[in-house]
Design an enzyme around this catalytic site. Structure first.
Site, PDB file in Angstrom:
ATOM      1  N   ARG A 116       0.768  -1.416  -0.007  1.00  0.00           N
ATOM      2  CA  ARG A 116      -0.112  -0.372  -0.391  1.00  0.00           C
ATOM      3  C   ARG A 116       1.075   1.319  -0.634  1.00  0.00           C
ATOM      4  NH1 ARG A 116      -3.022  -3.784   0.290  1.00  0.00           N
ATOM      5  NH2 ARG A 116      -1.160  -3.954  -2.132  1.00  0.00           N
ATOM      6  N   SER A 162     -10.943   0.052   3.041  1.00  0.00           N
ATOM      7  CA  SER A 162     -10.126  -0.309   3.955  1.00  0.00           C
ATOM      8  C   SER A 162      -9.327   1.060   5.002  1.00  0.00           C
ATOM      9  CB  SER A 162      -8.520  -1.313   4.247  1.00  0.00           C
ATOM     10  OG  SER A 162      -9.299  -2.720   3.857  1.00  0.00           O
ATOM     11  N   GLU A 185      -5.162   4.265   5.892  1.00  0.00           N
ATOM     12  CA  GLU A 185      -4.345   3.681   4.482  1.00  0.00           C
ATOM     13  C   GLU A 185      -4.810   5.299   3.302  1.00  0.00           C
ATOM     14  OE1 GLU A 185      -5.881  -0.814   3.017  1.00  0.00           O
ATOM     15  OE2 GLU A 185      -6.083   0.853   0.857  1.00  0.00           O
TER      16      GLU A 185
HETATM   17  C1  LIG Z   1     -15.265  -0.133  -0.863  1.00  0.00           C
HETATM   18  C2  LIG Z   1     -13.671   0.138  -1.469  1.00  0.00           C
HETATM   19  C3  LIG Z   1     -13.162  -0.704  -1.244  1.00  0.00           C
HETATM   20  C4  LIG Z   1     -11.251  -0.250  -1.508  1.00  0.00           C
HETATM   21  N1  LIG Z   1     -10.393  -1.583  -1.914  1.00  0.00           N
HETATM   22  C5  LIG Z   1      -9.487  -1.661  -2.030  1.00  0.00           C
HETATM   23  C6  LIG Z   1      -8.321  -3.095  -1.783  1.00  0.00           C
HETATM   24  O1  LIG Z   1      -9.212  -4.113  -2.066  1.00  0.00           O
HETATM   25  N2  LIG Z   1      -6.872  -2.775  -2.291  1.00  0.00           N
HETATM   26  C7  LIG Z   1      -6.617  -1.468  -2.344  1.00  0.00           C
HETATM   27  O2  LIG Z   1      -5.612  -1.436  -2.745  1.00  0.00           O
HETATM   28  N3  LIG Z   1      -7.393   0.108  -2.052  1.00  0.00           N
HETATM   29  C8  LIG Z   1      -8.520  -0.301  -2.035  1.00  0.00           C
HETATM   30  N4  LIG Z   1      -9.579   1.265  -1.225  1.00  0.00           N
HETATM   31  C9  LIG Z   1      -8.870   2.109  -2.218  1.00  0.00           C
HETATM   32  C10 LIG Z   1      -9.394   2.450  -3.120  1.00  0.00           C
HETATM   33  O3  LIG Z   1      -9.839   1.907  -4.386  1.00  0.00           O
HETATM   34  C11 LIG Z   1      -7.622   2.978  -4.170  1.00  0.00           C
HETATM   35  O4  LIG Z   1      -6.592   3.455  -3.636  1.00  0.00           O
HETATM   36  C12 LIG Z   1      -7.909   3.628  -5.459  1.00  0.00           C
HETATM   37  O5  LIG Z   1      -7.095   2.677  -6.410  1.00  0.00           O
HETATM   38  C13 LIG Z   1      -8.169   4.679  -5.559  1.00  0.00           C
HETATM   39  O6  LIG Z   1      -8.394   5.805  -7.123  1.00  0.00           O
HETATM   40  P1  LIG Z   1      -8.881   7.071  -6.666  1.00  0.00           P
HETATM   41  O7  LIG Z   1      -9.207   6.909  -8.194  1.00  0.00           O
HETATM   42  O8  LIG Z   1     -10.012   6.461  -5.981  1.00  0.00           O
HETATM   43  O9  LIG Z   1      -8.052   7.755  -6.201  1.00  0.00           O
HETATM   44  P2  LIG Z   1      -8.525   9.738  -5.405  1.00  0.00           P
HETATM   45  O10 LIG Z   1      -8.892   8.887  -3.965  1.00  0.00           O
HETATM   46  O11 LIG Z   1      -8.922  10.265  -6.546  1.00  0.00           O
HETATM   47  O12 LIG Z   1      -6.931   9.470  -5.697  1.00  0.00           O
HETATM   48  C14 LIG Z   1      -6.249   8.901  -4.307  1.00  0.00           C
HETATM   49  C15 LIG Z   1      -4.356   9.532  -3.960  1.00  0.00           C
HETATM   50  O13 LIG Z   1      -4.311   8.676  -5.384  1.00  0.00           O
HETATM   51  C16 LIG Z   1      -3.649  10.575  -5.716  1.00  0.00           C
HETATM   52  N5  LIG Z   1      -3.802  10.375  -7.634  1.00  0.00           N
HETATM   53  C17 LIG Z   1      -4.875  10.142  -8.135  1.00  0.00           C
HETATM   54  N6  LIG Z   1      -4.832   9.567  -9.417  1.00  0.00           N
HETATM   55  C18 LIG Z   1      -3.554   9.946  -9.769  1.00  0.00           C
HETATM   56  C19 LIG Z   1      -3.418  10.754 -10.952  1.00  0.00           C
HETATM   57  N7  LIG Z   1      -3.333  10.029 -11.526  1.00  0.00           N
HETATM   58  N8  LIG Z   1      -1.793  10.648 -10.739  1.00  0.00           N
HETATM   59  C20 LIG Z   1      -0.895  11.069  -9.456  1.00  0.00           C
HETATM   60  N9  LIG Z   1      -2.642  11.070  -8.665  1.00  0.00           N
HETATM   61  C21 LIG Z   1      -3.289  10.810  -8.140  1.00  0.00           C
HETATM   62  C22 LIG Z   1      -4.419  11.317  -5.329  1.00  0.00           C
HETATM   63  O14 LIG Z   1      -4.200  13.047  -5.234  1.00  0.00           O
HETATM   64  C23 LIG Z   1      -5.057  10.933  -3.758  1.00  0.00           C
HETATM   65  O15 LIG Z   1      -3.652  11.107  -2.970  1.00  0.00           O
HETATM   66  C24 LIG Z   1     -10.483   0.807  -1.751  1.00  0.00           C
HETATM   67  C25 LIG Z   1     -11.944   1.874  -1.495  1.00  0.00           C
HETATM   68  C26 LIG Z   1     -12.796   1.917  -1.336  1.00  0.00           C
HETATM   69  C27 LIG Z   1     -14.212   2.781  -1.186  1.00  0.00           C
END
Ligand SMILES: Cc1cc2nc3c(=O)[nH]c(=O)nc-3n(C[C@H](O)[C@H](O)[C@H](O)COP(=O)(O)OP(=O)(O)OC[C@H]3O[C@@H](n4cnc5c(N)ncnc54)[C@H](O)[C@@H]3O)c2cc1C
Length: 373
Positions: free
Chosen positions: A160, A244, A365
């Protein structure tokens, strides 16, 4: 005005001063460069599924990444290289890969968010991590202001984490925006990667290491995830979360031995960032930066530590609308109308209880935006 509570899965967060949606690669690069040229930091948002944004919002420009495109770059000897633009939905990509019989990311089915965010914390679940298939990212690099191709090996991908992640809202080791990702997937008669997670193997009725039709693996992962409230679903209030909320702490083997015999623990193969362990009775309430201690390391179950600290599913602090998921102790949820402060207070309470009981400080996280933890 754009309000972050409408764009984040925790459904909290105040307004952004300015908001831009980039639908093409050129728009994304231009929007980011413009903000950098003003000497400011944009807040890059994908699916908003791993952020906790302050009720005060973001005092700057929000750039929403909505670029699209999945291209096959090469396909040779069963190895397929795919380039995916940052704004593509991660789970849509997995669905396309599974449909085409390409293996390597099927256990990551159902993870919300964008492909561009997938390397930020090296997404992982059910025995697979992005790092196993990520070849490189195209990064708009803050230091040099231009687009560079960064091989996966230079991204510091770990449990992570990566050099791109703002842990707890602190500056990332390397500042930049992921514009696209290249993955290497496997084309082997529609068979999955070997099943590498006990619970998934049991649900599929096979031994660890078995390879199965990819679609079966995706279906079973999605079922398992739904039972834990880990697939976004407007009809399931437990999914108003960031998944998580705490990472599983990694501690020294000697510390792990001091825990009760029934504490789940998994030996780690590589060196990882250790959890902060503070002798009982000495914690002041501050969350220090993780220390580095190399040697035999063990991963603990954050969910077990939380439960054994007396916090159960559905728990809420008095008067708070933030709660522990009714399905999974590791997820903090917005039960309706919660503020970011309420979520952050609950997170801090969980940290305090676990620290008081076991001397381990759980690390959040999600990325905290404009919030202290
Ligand atoms: C129901 C649920 C289940 C989940 N299960 C998991 C799991 O099983 N495993 C896991 O690892 N994660 C899990 N997550 C967490 C999450 O889905 C992941 O971390 C996912 O990759 C986040 O993507 P996002 O586009 O929503 O990021 P965002 O929430 O939009 O951004 C997260 C971070 O990344 C940065 N960011 C976003 N896009 C970019 C880019 N293109 N370039 C640089 N920085 C960027 C943002 O500025 C921020 O700091 C879960 C979340 C939820 C709500």
């Amino acid at each position: 005005m754009t309000t972050l509570s409408e764009l984040t899965t925790l459904q909290v967060g105040g307004p952004a001063v300015e908001a831009v949606t980039a639908t093409t690669r050129d728009e994304l690069v231009a929007a980011v460069a413009e903000v950098w040229n003003r000497g400011e930091d944009p807040f890059i948002l994908g699916g908003g599924s791993n952020v906790l944004v302050a009720d005060e919002g973001y005092d700057g420009t929000l750039i929403r990444v909505a670029t699209r495109g999945i291209d096959v770059l090469s396909s040779e000897n069963g190895r397929v290289i795919v380039r995916v633009q940052a704004g593509e939905s991660w789970d849509d990509l997995v669905a396309v890969a599974v449909e085409r019989g390409l293996a390597g990311i099927e256990a990551l089915s159902g993870i919300p968010g964008s492909c561009g965010a997938s390397p930020i914390q090296n997404i992982g679940a059910y025995g697979q991590e992005l790092s196993a298939s990520l070849v490189a990212v195209e990064l708009l690099d803050r230091e040099h202001g231009d687009l560079v191709r960064v091989p996966a090996a230079e991204l510091g991908l770990g449990y992570r984490t990566s050099v791109l992640k703002r842990h707890g809202g602190q500056a990332a080791e390397r500042d930049g925006v992921v514009v696209s990702i290249d993955l290497e997937l496997t084309d082997d008669a529609g068979l999955s990667a070997p099943i590498a997670y006990g619970q998934l193997a049991s649900a599929l009725g096979v031994d660890l290491g078995t390879r199965l039709p990819i679609a079966d693996v995706r279906r079973t992962v999605l079922e398992l995830r739904r039972s834990k409230g880990m697939v976004l679903d407007a009809a399931d209030p437990d999914t108003s979360s960031a998944g998580s909320f705490f990472t599983n702490p990694i501690v020294s083997e000697s510390f792990a031995r001091s825990l009760p015999a029934d504490a789940p623990r998994w030996p780690m193969e590589e060196d990882h960032e250790d959890a902060v362990v503070i002798p009982l009775g000495q914690w002041t309430g501050d969350v220090p930066r993780p220390s580095f201690e190399h040697g035999a390391q063990v991963k603990l179950s954050a969910a077990w530590l939380i439960e054994r600290s007396g916090i159960s599913r559905g728990f809420r602090l008095p008067g708070s609308r933030a709660g522990i998921s009714t399905k999974h102790t590791l997820a903090l949820t917005n039960t309706g109308g919660s503020t970011a402060d309420e979520i952050a207070s609950l997170a801090r309470y969980v940290q305090m209880r676990v620290a008081a009981e076991f001397g381990v400080v759980l690390q959040p996280e999600p990325v905290y935006v404009n919030l202290e933890f």
